[in-house]
Write an enzyme that holds these catalytic residues in place. Sequence first.
Site, PDB file in Angstrom:
ATOM      1  N   GLU A   1       0.849  -1.186   0.000  1.00 13.26           N
ATOM      2  CA  GLU A   1       0.000   0.000   0.000  1.00 13.26           C
ATOM      3  C   GLU A   1       0.881   1.231   0.000  1.00 13.26           C
ATOM      4  OE1 GLU A   1      -3.453   2.349   2.581  1.00 13.26           O
ATOM      5  OE2 GLU A   1      -2.773   0.361   3.223  1.00 13.26           O
TER       6      GLU A   1
ATOM      7  N   ASP B   1     -11.594   0.589   2.009  1.00 18.46           N
ATOM      8  CA  ASP B   1     -10.602   0.677   3.080  1.00 18.46           C
ATOM      9  C   ASP B   1     -11.281   1.005   4.402  1.00 18.46           C
ATOM     10  OD1 ASP B   1      -8.103   0.636   4.217  1.00 18.46           O
ATOM     11  OD2 ASP B   1      -7.530   2.628   3.533  1.00 18.46           O
TER      12      ASP B   1
ATOM     13  N   GLU C   1      -5.972  -5.228   8.367  1.00 20.20           N
ATOM     14  CA  GLU C   1      -4.928  -4.247   8.650  1.00 20.20           C
ATOM     15  C   GLU C   1      -4.561  -4.286  10.132  1.00 20.20           C
ATOM     16  OE1 GLU C   1      -5.370  -0.570   5.786  1.00 20.20           O
ATOM     17  OE2 GLU C   1      -7.242  -0.849   6.889  1.00 20.20           O
TER      18      GLU C   1
ATOM     19  N   ASN D   1      -4.578   5.185  -2.401  1.00 20.44           N
ATOM     20  CA  ASN D   1      -5.791   5.764  -1.851  1.00 20.44           C
ATOM     21  C   ASN D   1      -6.375   6.799  -2.806  1.00 20.44           C
ATOM     22  OD1 ASN D   1      -6.137   4.777   1.117  1.00 20.44           O
ATOM     23  ND2 ASN D   1      -3.954   5.161   0.881  1.00 20.44           N
TER      24      ASN D   1
ATOM     25  N   GLU E   1      -7.971   2.274  -3.535  1.00 27.09           N
ATOM     26  CA  GLU E   1      -8.561   2.126  -2.203  1.00 27.09           C
ATOM     27  C   GLU E   1      -9.426   3.347  -1.898  1.00 27.09           C
ATOM     28  OE1 GLU E   1      -6.076   1.164   1.054  1.00 27.09           O
ATOM     29  OE2 GLU E   1      -5.415  -0.727   0.189  1.00 27.09           O
TER      30      GLU E   1
END
Length: 264
Positions: free
Chosen positions: A46, A166, A223, A104, A136
């Site tokens: 990520e 997310d 996560e 993101n 995301e």
Amino acid sequence: MAPPAPPPDRAHPTAAQLAGAIARGAIRMEYQPKVALATGALIGMEALARWTDEELGPVPPDRFIPLAEAEGLIAPLTMLVLRQSLDAIACLRRLHPDATVAVNISPVLLDDPALPETIVAALEAAALPPQVLIAEITEGHPFAQPDRAAEVLTALRKLGIGCAMDDFGTGYATLPALLRMPFTELKIDRSFVARIAELPEAAKLVRATIRLGHALGLSVVAEGIETEEVENLLREAGCEAGQGYRYGRPMPMKALLETWPAKA
């Protein structure tokens, strides 16, 4: 005599300072490993934006990203992040050919029907296939135009780009968004994952979320994994992938390549 005024909070940038940082390319990226829980293999990363200003010092993302959204700077910031992240995944795929990078995307940008074309142009410039990228989406605030957002995400999916929800469970209208948006991946927020070994209610919630994701045909990523015990519980519950300090903190690309060399 009045007391002296307190010094300004140096961690609060102005829009002009942020615009200058974007223009100079001063926003740099760090990458957190994403690992298959069944095998422990690296499957992706990520991308996380970082900004250290000469005058302000380190500026946390929860300060400059909302500022970018409010001041019309989120599009150029996202393109800077995207270009750096695509360069990085091109390097990582030399060692791990199937690796992906998650970037993101602000819900603000989902109002723009030209977003898929812009992302495809960046992929073509980097000579990368769409499958390397996962967009995301964090529901930090409600979608301004849910129908338009669904259209934009559908266009991304048709191009072969993955779409992840997310921080599941922490945003606005999460379940309706799951039903109407073409997500391919569900990411369980660290605030739930971190407590599953000590709090039965958290464990039940995470297991139910994994089942929900699978029932909707989504892969599930946890996560905030920090311990072997939590990793084992998630694996037993059927969670496919994980991120967290157990596998590595966000790090510059050079460090990630050194930490995760190609397997013999």
